[in-house]
Design an enzyme around this catalytic site. Structure first.
Site, PDB file in Angstrom:
ATOM      1  N   LYS A  78       0.888  -1.323   0.145  1.00  9.25           N
ATOM      2  CA  LYS A  78      -0.046   0.136  -0.155  1.00  9.25           C
ATOM      3  C   LYS A  78       0.782   1.282  -0.021  1.00  9.25           C
ATOM      4  CE  LYS A  78      -3.845   2.087   2.708  1.00  9.25           C
ATOM      5  NZ  LYS A  78      -4.554   1.817   3.926  1.00  9.25           N
ATOM      6  N   SER A 153      -9.111   2.982   2.745  1.00  3.59           N
ATOM      7  CA  SER A 153      -7.888   3.597   1.991  1.00  3.59           C
ATOM      8  C   SER A 153      -7.110   2.447   1.342  1.00  3.59           C
ATOM      9  CB  SER A 153      -6.923   4.593   3.103  1.00  3.59           C
ATOM     10  OG  SER A 153      -6.545   3.618   4.058  1.00  3.59           O
ATOM     11  N   SER A 177     -10.228   0.419   6.744  1.00  6.95           N
ATOM     12  CA  SER A 177      -9.809   0.414   5.557  1.00  6.95           C
ATOM     13  C   SER A 177      -9.162  -0.557   4.671  1.00  6.95           C
ATOM     14  CB  SER A 177      -8.158   1.688   5.550  1.00  6.95           C
ATOM     15  OG  SER A 177      -8.763   2.913   5.926  1.00  6.95           O
TER      16      SER A 177
END
Length: 488
Positions: A78, A153, A177
């Site tokens: 990520k 996210s 997320s």
């Protein structure tokens, strides 16, 4: 004919151990898919093909007897997570050219286990929102329906796994997320107990809300990646619960948690918001499957209610105050600027009082559900949301409120620190898109949560479904749509 991406992550590693595939083969296969589909689904901010090829060659040189369960398997990191020598933008134009000098601990562990990263996946700016639509990459789109968001996210990670661009991915979860994108994209997203995965070497712990975790297509794949991540590190601010005998993958493979008392609720916790019938139906289905497996499923009140929202909201504002060059503040998105402005107005005394009151609420919630081994609820209040839906009004305050109403469940379990997983169990009545449910265990009881999640997965019919884009690159080959027990 079965393509490499049709195999689970564990099956790919097993095929390499047998000499039927190599890590180099897999890296080329996935890089081809990333080149064809990566921008379409908005999965990657940065792709690192040469680094991946070099890592694959090193992985292939390791003797089979020295390899772990995911050795040589492609993955992705990520873009909120530090990666030494690789551009890490934190989803923001204000960091568009930033290259960290160090790896996050979790990245070190992923490399040491022989997994091969293909690059950095799209995220929301500074992790502030539950959608991934910024200025440094195309928006993360749901591979099941490209007009919809893949969430955030960890939206790029979910888009990558659901589109068959990597079999598993690292993400992080500070308010849902991992679990929000998993629900939207038909995946398994796992938030481990606080302290299981190191947040180092930098950062303050962020009040214990965020943690790295795995995202994948099956519970077993996710458990295997959790084993890779869950390495104790000295100096962490939260004591790690002990790992189960044989590790988390062994727990998922057992899939036998014993008879449990599972508390079911659908009332939203952070908002007084109507819940979409498809989300309630998914919980009903999960409850029926768990009951059929021998568990007692009982109605319970939610551990917290909307009165906790102002407390969580205050902490979220403060968490948005990541260090940003003052000369580049103007490059931040309107929502990020709003959150930071509100955070700057919060005094140390107010923050301390908020944390104390929130802990009092957590205690009350824990006592309210003390008779339950686990909790079952919707992951989201609505099954899907279109790209641009949260920002449509052009008002960042309205955007933030829409997010609260869309996701009024997940963040509470970041506050409690309990392990929590979103599993694909249902579908939307109108168009068959994924709908997830949330299973949450007691703090430190990650093994039993994974056993239960695997048991539920086996009795559902979701694990081997794919969106149409899955075949967009290899359309000449046809994969079976048969339903059965997911491979271990």
């Amino acid at each position: 004919m079965v393509e490499p991406h049709d195999l689970t992550a564990l099956e790919q590693a097993a095929a390499m151990a047998r000499g039927e595939l190599s890590s180099a083969d897999l890296v080329e296969h996935y890089l081809h898919r990333v080149a064809a589909l990566g921008d379409t689904v908005g999965a990657f901010v940065t792709v690192t093909p040469e680094l991946a090829r070099e890592a694959a060659r090193a992985a292939d040189a390791v003797p089979a007897e020295a390899r772990g369960p995911l050795h040589g398997v492609p993955t992705a990191i990520k873009d909120l997570t530090l990666t030494a020598g690789v551009r890490t933008t934190f989803g923001s134009a204000a960091f568009a050219d930033y290259v960290p000098p160090v790896d996050a601990d979790v990245v070190r562990f992923i490399k040491a286990a022989g997994l091969v990263s293909l690059g950095k996946t799209t995220t929301s700016e500074l992790g502030c929102s539950l959608y991934s639509e910024g200025r440094v990459a195309p928006p993360a789109r749901n591979p099941w329906q490209l007009a919809y968001t893949a969430g955030g996210s960890s939206g790029g990670a979910a888009a990558a796994v659901a589109a068959g661009l990597v079999p598993v991915a690292q993400g992080s979860d500070g308010g849902g997320s991992l679990r929000i994108p998993a629900s939207l994209c038909g995946l398994v997203g796992y938030k481990p107990s606080r302290g299981v995965v190191s947040g180092g070497p930098l950062g303050s712990g962020a009040f214990g809300l965020p943690t790295s975790g795995p995202l994948g297509r099956t519970v077993a794949d996710v458990a295997a990646l959790l084993d890779v991540m869950a390495v104790p590190v000295p100096g962490e601010p939260y004591l790690a619960p002990p790992a189960p005998p044989g590790g988390y993958l062994a727990a998922a493979r057992r899939a036998d948690p014993g008879r449990l008392r599972i508390g079911r609720f659908t009332t939203p916790m952070l908002a007084d918001e109507p819940v979409h019938p498809d989300c309630v139906a998914a919980v009903d289905r999960a409850a029926a499957l768990l009951t059929a497996a021998g568990h007692e499923v009982v109605e319970v009140p939610p551990p917290l209610g909307p009165e906790a929202w102002p407390l969580f909201e205050t902490i979220w504002y403060v968490l948005a105050l990541s260090p940003v060059d003052p000369q580049r503040e103007a490059e931040l998105l309107p929502l990020t600027r709003l959150l930071r402005a509100r955070g700057a107005e919060i005094s140390a005394g107010t923050l301390a009082a908020t944390l104390g009151e929130l802990q009092a609420q957590v205690r009350l919630g824990a006592r309210r559900t003390a008779g339950c081994d686990m909790l079952l609820c919707p992951t989201l209040a609505a099954p899907q949301a279109p790209i641009g839906w949260f920002t449509a009004d052009g008002d960042p305050a309205a955007d933030f409120d829409r997010q609260r109403r869309f996701s009024p469940y997940c963040a509470i379990f970041n506050v409690t620190g309990d392990p929590s997983v979103s599993l694909p169990v249902g579908t939307t009545a109108a168009d068959g898109l994924p709908v997830g449910v949330l299973l949450t265990g007691r703090y430190g009881d990650d093994a039993r949560l994974l056993e239960t999640a695997a048991q539920l997965e086996y009795s559902s019919d979701w694990w081997d479904r794919h969106p149409a884009i899955w075949r967009a690159v290899d359309s000449a080959n046809v994969n079976s749509d048969g339903i059965g027990r997911p491979p271990l």
